[in-house]
Design a protein around this motif. Structure first.
Motif, PDB file in Angstrom:
ATOM      1  N   PHE A 100     -71.972  35.929 -36.974  1.00 53.25           N
ATOM      2  CA  PHE A 100     -71.036  36.717 -36.563  1.00 53.25           C
ATOM      3  C   PHE A 100     -69.966  36.076 -35.493  1.00 53.25           C
ATOM      4  N   PRO A 101     -70.599  35.069 -34.507  1.00 52.84           N
ATOM      5  CA  PRO A 101     -69.491  34.426 -33.618  1.00 52.84           C
ATOM      6  C   PRO A 101     -68.441  33.761 -34.365  1.00 52.84           C
ATOM      7  N   ILE A 102     -68.559  33.263 -35.644  1.00 47.02           N
ATOM      8  CA  ILE A 102     -67.730  32.456 -36.387  1.00 47.02           C
ATOM      9  C   ILE A 102     -66.690  33.540 -36.870  1.00 47.02           C
ATOM     10  N   LEU A 103     -67.270  34.709 -37.557  1.00 46.04           N
ATOM     11  CA  LEU A 103     -66.389  35.561 -38.075  1.00 46.04           C
ATOM     12  C   LEU A 103     -65.292  36.082 -36.633  1.00 46.04           C
ATOM     13  N   SER A 104     -66.181  36.486 -35.607  1.00 40.37           N
ATOM     14  CA  SER A 104     -64.987  36.986 -34.606  1.00 40.37           C
ATOM     15  C   SER A 104     -64.008  36.137 -34.226  1.00 40.37           C
ATOM     16  N   VAL A 105     -64.470  34.641 -33.973  1.00 36.85           N
ATOM     17  CA  VAL A 105     -63.310  34.070 -33.509  1.00 36.85           C
ATOM     18  C   VAL A 105     -62.174  33.820 -34.731  1.00 36.85           C
TER      19      VAL A 105
END
Length: 294
Positions: free
Chosen positions: A67-72
């Motif tokens: 999820f953090p990667i997608l958010s970035v």
């Protein structure tokens, strides 16, 4: 520790029966030292159970870490072109905010896990066992800290790949990540308390409706000075904004302070807010766990 040998069955085989109550005497020290020892051992047992659950349900941890990667990628490349940075590249302003948002969103996963364990009777099983009363709560907290550290590591690597850099030096950078972990540590107890209070998974899923505005009305994406005065004041005093401002300062990234006391003392408040949250919700979580089914 003592043992008694008894014959069982028709084969005449012997079984060693251990006096469990006396095993505790092998731990040297007074009663408080023994209780502390078993509190640590039982806490680690709960942590190991959490890791085994992730091992058996890999999609859960893949989504949580992905999820953090997608958010970035979403905020840096889809919305980033429309955003105005206080100075330099918008990604330099954004990334500390993304670190904070990931830590803030984590407590929803904590609440969901606790609710699921409560619905499946896992917590009641733990309470019926001869284990330290604090182990279930502390074990959940330690497990989530390990997951938070993994999330931050993945997010930091992603940030470096898209061109973000920390210009604050080694110790300031380490201090910034320390403040991020401190925020997550405080919010874990909010998640545990909510998980013990909420009746079911559907109610836990509704926490997103609370967390999303909380992260939007902050300095994660834009400076509070760009908002209407009344909303900017709310955003500036948001505990999440203090951690975002403090990490930007320590990373050497654009800060965009409007000169208000709360923004000028971001590092101080990024320490004070989590300590206050922990002082309130950690006892509430422990008490709620102790009062279950009473």
């Amino acid at each position: 520790m003592s043992a008694t040998t008894v014959k069982t069955g028709t084969t005449g085989k012997t079984t060693e029966v251990v006096d469990v109550e006396r095993v505790d005497l092998t731990v040297h020290g007074d009663g408080r030292e023994r209780r502390a020892y078993w509190a640590v051992v039982d806490c680690w047992s709960v942590v190991r159970r959490g890791f085994l659950n992730y091992q058996r349900q890999p999609l859960a941890i893949v989504w949580q870490l992905g999820f953090p990667i997608l958010s970035v990628l979403l905020y840096a490349y889809v919305f980033g072109g429309a955003m105005k940075s206080p100075g330099g590249d918008y990604r330099d302003y954004l990334m500390p905010g993304m670190f904070v948002m990931t830590m803030a969103f984590g407590f929803m996963g904590t609440a969901m896990t606790v609710v699921v364990d409560a619905q499946k009777g896992v917590i009641d099983r733990f309470r019926s066992m001869p284990m330290s009363p604090s182990a279930v709560v502390s074990g959940r907290g330690v497990t989530d800290l390990f997951v938070a550290a993994a999330e931050l590591t993945i997010l930091a690597v992603t940030a470096l790949l898209i061109g973000w850099r920390s210009d604050g030096g080694f110790f300031n950078t380490l201090g910034a990540f320390g403040l991020l972990m401190l925020l997550r540590f405080a919010l874990i107890w909010v998640g545990v308390w909510l998980g013990l209070m909420l009746p079911n998974q559907e109610a836990a899923g509704g926490l997103y409706a609370v967390v999303f505005p909380l992260t939007m009305v902050s300095s994660i994406f834009v400076p509070p000075s760009s908002m209407p005065d009344w909303l900017g004041a709310v955003a500036a005093w948001n505990p999440i904004s203090s951690t975002a401002g403090a990490t930007r300062e320590l990373f050497g990234n654009p800060v965009a302070s409007d000169g208000s006391w709360i923004q000028e003392n971001a590092i101080l408040m990024a320490t004070v807010w989590p300590l206050v949250i922990t002082a309130i919700f950690l006892p509430l979580a422990v008490r709620r766990f102790q009062r279950l089914s009473r």
